[in-house]
Design an enzyme around this catalytic site. Structure first.
Site, PDB file in Angstrom:
ATOM      1  N   SER A 113      13.158   5.238  25.064  1.00 30.70           N
ATOM      2  CA  SER A 113      12.680   4.064  24.327  1.00 30.70           C
ATOM      3  C   SER A 113      13.699   3.718  23.250  1.00 30.70           C
ATOM      4  CB  SER A 113      11.350   4.407  23.665  1.00 30.70           C
ATOM      5  OG  SER A 113      11.028   3.426  22.712  1.00 30.70           O
ATOM      6  N   SER A 114      13.729   2.442  22.857  1.00 28.54           N
ATOM      7  CA  SER A 114      14.673   2.028  21.816  1.00 28.54           C
ATOM      8  C   SER A 114      14.386   2.714  20.485  1.00 28.54           C
ATOM      9  CB  SER A 114      14.618   0.508  21.627  1.00 28.54           C
ATOM     10  OG  SER A 114      13.310   0.087  21.305  1.00 28.54           O
ATOM     11  N   CYS A 115      13.182   3.275  20.322  1.00 26.36           N
ATOM     12  CA  CYS A 115      12.856   3.900  19.034  1.00 26.36           C
ATOM     13  C   CYS A 115      13.512   5.266  18.864  1.00 26.36           C
ATOM     14  CB  CYS A 115      11.354   3.981  18.830  1.00 26.36           C
ATOM     15  SG  CYS A 115      10.608   5.282  19.779  1.00 26.36           S
ATOM     16  N   TYR A 142       7.381  10.974  18.520  1.00 25.09           N
ATOM     17  CA  TYR A 142       7.597  10.453  19.868  1.00 25.09           C
ATOM     18  C   TYR A 142       9.102  10.399  20.153  1.00 25.09           C
ATOM     19  CZ  TYR A 142       7.505   6.432  23.225  1.00 25.09           C
ATOM     20  OH  TYR A 142       7.661   5.556  24.265  1.00 25.09           O
ATOM     21  N   LYS A 146      11.321  12.147  23.149  1.00 22.67           N
ATOM     22  CA  LYS A 146      12.137  11.356  24.078  1.00 22.67           C
ATOM     23  C   LYS A 146      13.608  11.771  24.036  1.00 22.67           C
ATOM     24  CE  LYS A 146       9.128   8.481  25.927  1.00 22.67           C
ATOM     25  NZ  LYS A 146       8.936   8.405  27.388  1.00 22.67           N
ATOM     26  N   HIS A 185       0.587  -1.833  21.362  1.00 25.70           N
ATOM     27  CA  HIS A 185       1.753  -2.435  20.709  1.00 25.70           C
ATOM     28  C   HIS A 185       1.391  -3.840  20.227  1.00 25.70           C
ATOM     29  CE1 HIS A 185       3.846   0.654  23.236  1.00 25.70           C
ATOM     30  NE2 HIS A 185       4.502   0.801  22.108  1.00 25.70           N
TER      31      HIS A 185
HETATM   32  N1  LIG Z   1       5.298  -0.035  26.475  1.00 30.38           N
HETATM   33  C1  LIG Z   1       6.484  -0.173  25.871  1.00 30.38           C
HETATM   34  O1  LIG Z   1       6.701  -1.121  25.080  1.00 30.38           O
HETATM   35  C2  LIG Z   1       7.586   0.798  26.162  1.00 30.38           C
HETATM   36  C3  LIG Z   1       7.430   1.854  27.044  1.00 30.38           C
HETATM   37  N2  LIG Z   1       8.479   2.729  27.250  1.00 30.38           N
HETATM   38  C4  LIG Z   1       8.318   3.882  28.136  1.00 30.38           C
HETATM   39  O2  LIG Z   1       7.867   3.489  29.435  1.00 30.38           O
HETATM   40  C5  LIG Z   1       7.039   4.518  29.986  1.00 30.38           C
HETATM   41  C6  LIG Z   1       5.722   3.929  30.423  1.00 30.38           C
HETATM   42  O3  LIG Z   1       5.081   3.279  29.355  1.00 30.38           O
HETATM   43  P1  LIG Z   1       3.823   2.315  29.565  1.00 30.38           P
HETATM   44  O4  LIG Z   1       3.692   1.969  30.987  1.00 30.38           O
HETATM   45  O5  LIG Z   1       3.923   1.256  28.541  1.00 30.38           O
HETATM   46  O6  LIG Z   1       2.618   3.271  29.134  1.00 30.38           O
HETATM   47  P2  LIG Z   1       1.136   3.314  29.683  1.00 30.38           P
HETATM   48  O7  LIG Z   1       0.331   4.003  28.656  1.00 30.38           O
HETATM   49  O8  LIG Z   1       0.715   1.963  30.152  1.00 30.38           O
HETATM   50  O9  LIG Z   1       1.249   4.242  30.968  1.00 30.38           O
HETATM   51  C7  LIG Z   1       1.499   5.614  30.877  1.00 30.38           C
HETATM   52  C8  LIG Z   1       1.048   6.285  32.133  1.00 30.38           C
HETATM   53  O10 LIG Z   1       1.239   7.702  31.994  1.00 30.38           O
HETATM   54  C9  LIG Z   1       0.100   8.356  32.473  1.00 30.38           C
HETATM   55  N3  LIG Z   1      -0.096   9.640  31.829  1.00 30.38           N
HETATM   56  C10 LIG Z   1      -0.120   9.906  30.501  1.00 30.38           C
HETATM   57  N4  LIG Z   1      -0.366  11.211  30.298  1.00 30.38           N
HETATM   58  C11 LIG Z   1      -0.498  11.773  31.524  1.00 30.38           C
HETATM   59  C12 LIG Z   1      -0.777  13.084  31.966  1.00 30.38           C
HETATM   60  N5  LIG Z   1      -0.950  14.095  31.101  1.00 30.38           N
HETATM   61  N6  LIG Z   1      -0.847  13.307  33.291  1.00 30.38           N
HETATM   62  C13 LIG Z   1      -0.682  12.294  34.175  1.00 30.38           C
HETATM   63  N7  LIG Z   1      -0.411  11.040  33.817  1.00 30.38           N
HETATM   64  C14 LIG Z   1      -0.329  10.776  32.501  1.00 30.38           C
HETATM   65  C15 LIG Z   1      -1.049   7.421  32.142  1.00 30.38           C
HETATM   66  O11 LIG Z   1      -2.159   7.761  32.919  1.00 30.38           O
HETATM   67  P3  LIG Z   1      -3.624   7.155  32.644  1.00 30.38           P
HETATM   68  O12 LIG Z   1      -3.584   5.833  33.352  1.00 30.38           O
HETATM   69  O13 LIG Z   1      -4.556   8.133  33.239  1.00 30.38           O
HETATM   70  O14 LIG Z   1      -3.734   7.052  31.151  1.00 30.38           O
HETATM   71  C16 LIG Z   1      -0.418   6.071  32.488  1.00 30.38           C
HETATM   72  O15 LIG Z   1      -0.541   5.804  33.860  1.00 30.38           O
HETATM   73  C17 LIG Z   1       6.907   5.588  28.916  1.00 30.38           C
HETATM   74  O16 LIG Z   1       7.834   6.603  29.157  1.00 30.38           O
HETATM   75  C18 LIG Z   1       7.275   4.854  27.639  1.00 30.38           C
HETATM   76  O17 LIG Z   1       7.805   5.725  26.701  1.00 30.38           O
HETATM   77  C19 LIG Z   1       9.682   2.563  26.632  1.00 30.38           C
HETATM   78  C20 LIG Z   1       9.891   1.534  25.761  1.00 30.38           C
HETATM   79  C21 LIG Z   1       8.869   0.557  25.460  1.00 30.38           C
HETATM   80  C1  LIG Z   2       7.992   0.362  21.815  1.00 25.90           C
HETATM   81  C2  LIG Z   2       7.937   1.065  20.493  1.00 25.90           C
HETATM   82  O1  LIG Z   2       6.719   0.753  19.826  1.00 25.90           O
HETATM   83  C3  LIG Z   2       6.488   1.374  18.578  1.00 25.90           C
HETATM   84  O2  LIG Z   2       7.251   0.789  17.566  1.00 25.90           O
HETATM   85  P1  LIG Z   2       7.042  -0.668  17.025  1.00 25.90           P
HETATM   86  O3  LIG Z   2       7.984  -1.577  17.698  1.00 25.90           O
HETATM   87  O4  LIG Z   2       7.113  -0.644  15.554  1.00 25.90           O
HETATM   88  O5  LIG Z   2       5.549  -0.951  17.510  1.00 25.90           O
HETATM   89  P2  LIG Z   2       4.431  -2.024  17.497  1.00 25.90           P
HETATM   90  O6  LIG Z   2       4.560  -2.914  18.672  1.00 25.90           O
HETATM   91  O7  LIG Z   2       3.130  -1.300  17.371  1.00 25.90           O
HETATM   92  O8  LIG Z   2       4.646  -2.879  16.157  1.00 25.90           O
HETATM   93  C4  LIG Z   2       5.705  -3.780  15.972  1.00 25.90           C
HETATM   94  C5  LIG Z   2       5.549  -4.527  14.673  1.00 25.90           C
HETATM   95  O9  LIG Z   2       4.426  -5.419  14.804  1.00 25.90           O
HETATM   96  C6  LIG Z   2       3.572  -5.296  13.663  1.00 25.90           C
HETATM   97  N1  LIG Z   2       2.209  -5.713  14.017  1.00 25.90           N
HETATM   98  C7  LIG Z   2       1.593  -6.831  13.515  1.00 25.90           C
HETATM   99  N2  LIG Z   2       0.336  -6.912  13.953  1.00 25.90           N
HETATM  100  C8  LIG Z   2       0.163  -5.838  14.798  1.00 25.90           C
HETATM  101  C9  LIG Z   2      -0.954  -5.403  15.554  1.00 25.90           C
HETATM  102  O10 LIG Z   2      -2.033  -5.995  15.564  1.00 25.90           O
HETATM  103  N3  LIG Z   2      -0.761  -4.269  16.300  1.00 25.90           N
HETATM  104  C10 LIG Z   2       0.436  -3.586  16.325  1.00 25.90           C
HETATM  105  N4  LIG Z   2       0.555  -2.483  17.109  1.00 25.90           N
HETATM  106  N5  LIG Z   2       1.495  -3.976  15.578  1.00 25.90           N
HETATM  107  C11 LIG Z   2       1.356  -5.088  14.835  1.00 25.90           C
HETATM  108  C12 LIG Z   2       3.733  -3.841  13.268  1.00 25.90           C
HETATM  109  O11 LIG Z   2       3.290  -3.615  11.955  1.00 25.90           O
HETATM  110  C13 LIG Z   2       5.239  -3.657  13.463  1.00 25.90           C
HETATM  111  O12 LIG Z   2       5.926  -4.160  12.344  1.00 25.90           O
HETATM  112  C14 LIG Z   2       6.875   2.823  18.485  1.00 25.90           C
HETATM  113  O13 LIG Z   2       5.870   3.472  17.752  1.00 25.90           O
HETATM  114  C15 LIG Z   2       7.291   3.422  19.753  1.00 25.90           C
HETATM  115  O14 LIG Z   2       6.142   3.795  20.466  1.00 25.90           O
HETATM  116  C16 LIG Z   2       8.087   2.538  20.627  1.00 25.90           C
HETATM  117  O15 LIG Z   2       8.844   3.002  21.432  1.00 25.90           O
END
Ligand SMILES: NC(=O)C1=CN([C@@H]2O[C@H](COP(=O)(O)OP(=O)(O)OC[C@H]3O[C@@H](n4cnc5c(N)ncnc54)[C@H](OP(=O)(O)O)[C@@H]3O)[C@@H](O)[C@H]2O)C=CC1
Ligand SMILES: C[C@H]1O[C@H](OP(=O)(O)OP(=O)(O)OC[C@H]2O[C@@H](n3cnc4c(=O)[nH]c(N)nc43)[C@H](O)[C@@H]2O)[C@@H](O)[C@@H](O)C1=O
Length: 326
Positions: A113-115, A142, A146, A185
């Protein structure tokens, strides 16, 4: 352990996390390839269970893995559940990467992830910024997990010659996102807030933080396309950034989603909530140089995701997460 390190099409691909936003998009994208997709729900295979994961690989023998299973959440969930975000992710990724290596998996793409980059990294962030400065405190747990995943892939490459790579996606959004306001998010949270505010006739919507942080957003279908591209073509030691170049402030994002959702009221900024990192725009030049480009414009992607949310929210659990029927 064998060390066949060629790229090219894989035949049996295990998509870990196929019910999540990213995993489901990858499955949709892989449906266009000549590949057998192997999946397991969490109920069938808990990836934190080392023995079960090893048994699964021994029985199924995939030749490639896309590791999209993780404990994932927004800024507040990351900040409030440090044990879960550190421990679950260390366990899931270590179990899957080690079992893949032990059972002859030829290719693996790990999603970081970019974080994971330093909070104040020079912008746009290049891959070589990794480990050059302190992390953003809200998601350091997290990020540390990663970073360990990235290093584990590099370690298997160095010690055993395995062709395991890491991709660093920017902030993602799209179908099957998490719309639970406590753990989501920002983009899905704002879609839900503005849609519900329009429906209830609320006059204000609360936006966390100051609205000044900048984020880069990518539609998950673009990310899925990039991951399949990397699975087939990329065999480098360095992680590779996957960004869209589409950067927007949280205030402008809120204004855009409010307009698309039909909300005409006021935005109220809640300064008690964290801003997180001020900016995290990635430099995706290395990926572009390989010949890949994103396609989905932010406005189109938001419009499409609002439509998806309206069409699917009845099937989401009460908390706004996809139900267990898939
Ligand atoms: N969303 C984003 O903005 C970003 C995501 N990523 C990365 O992309 C990947 C996917 O993220 P995203 O699709 O958003 O996340 P989701 O939460 O939508 O999906 C995660 C998946 O992982 C499964 N999972 C979690 N824990 C377990 C476990 N113990 N055993 C089996 N399965 C498990 C979940 O299963 P279940 O359905 O049962 O919960 C779900 O299907 C991650 O590695 C994340 O770090 C990177 C950057 C940004
Ligand atoms: C993908 C990345 O996502 C996470 O980082 P992040 O980018 O900071 O995540 P975010 O989407 O939750 O927030 C982005 C911004 O948005 C603002 N914000 C406003 N209003 C709401 C609101 O209602 N909800 C949320 N969640 N944020 C809000 C919030 O305060 C922040 O300034 C990592 O923890 C990490 O998991 C990671 O990898």
């Amino acid at each position: 352990m064998t060390a066949e390190s060629s790229t090219g099409p894989a035949r049996r691909i295990f998509v870990a996390g196929h019910r999540g936003m990213v995993g489901s998009a990858i499955c949709r994208r892989l449906a266009r390839e000549k590949a057998e997709i192997i999946t397991r729900t969490r109920a069938e295979l808990d990836l934190t269970d080392q023995r079960a994961v090893a048994e699964f690989f021994a029985n199924e023998r995939p030749d490639a893995v896309i590791l999209a299973a993780a404990r994932v959440g927004g800024i507040l969930a990351n900040d409030r559940q440090p044990v879960d975000f550190l421990q679950d992710n260390l366990q899931i990724q270590t179990n899957v990467i080690a079992a893949a290596a032990d059972h002859g998996v030829r290719r693996l793409v790990f999603l970081g992830s970019s974080c994971i980059y330093p909070k104040f990294a020079e912008q746009p962030i290049r891959e070589d910024a990794l480990m050059t400065g302190p992390l953003e405190p809200t998601n350091q747990w997290y990020a540390i997990a990663k970073i360990a995943g990235v290093y584990l892939c590099q370690a298997y490459r160095r010690q055993h010659g395995l062709s395991y790579v890491s991709a660093m996606p920017t902030n993602l959004y799209g179908p099957n996102d998490n719309f639970d306001l406590a753990t989501s998010h920002v983009l899905p949270a704002l879609i839900r807030k503005f849609v519900e505010a329009r429906e209830t006739g609320a006059e204000t919507v609360e936006i966390w933080g100051s609205g000044t942080p900048l984020r880069e957003f990518m539609h998950v279908d673009d990310l899925a396309d990039a991951i399949v591209f990397l699975l087939e073509t990329y065999d480098g030691d360095e992680p590779i950034n996957v960004g869209s170049g589409q950067e927007v402030s949280i205030r402008d994002l809120a204004t855009l989603i409010a307009r698309e959702a039909g909300f005409a009221g006021e935005l109220r900024f809640d300064a008690t909530k964290p801003d997180g990192t001020p900016r995290k725009l990635m430099d995706s030049g290395r990926l572009h140089a390989l010949g890949w480009r994103p396609r989905v414009a932010l406005e189109d992607g938001i419009r499409q995701t609002i439509r998806w949310y309206l069409d699917n929210r009845a099937a989401l659990g009460a908390d706004g997460r996809t139900g267990s029927s898939q």
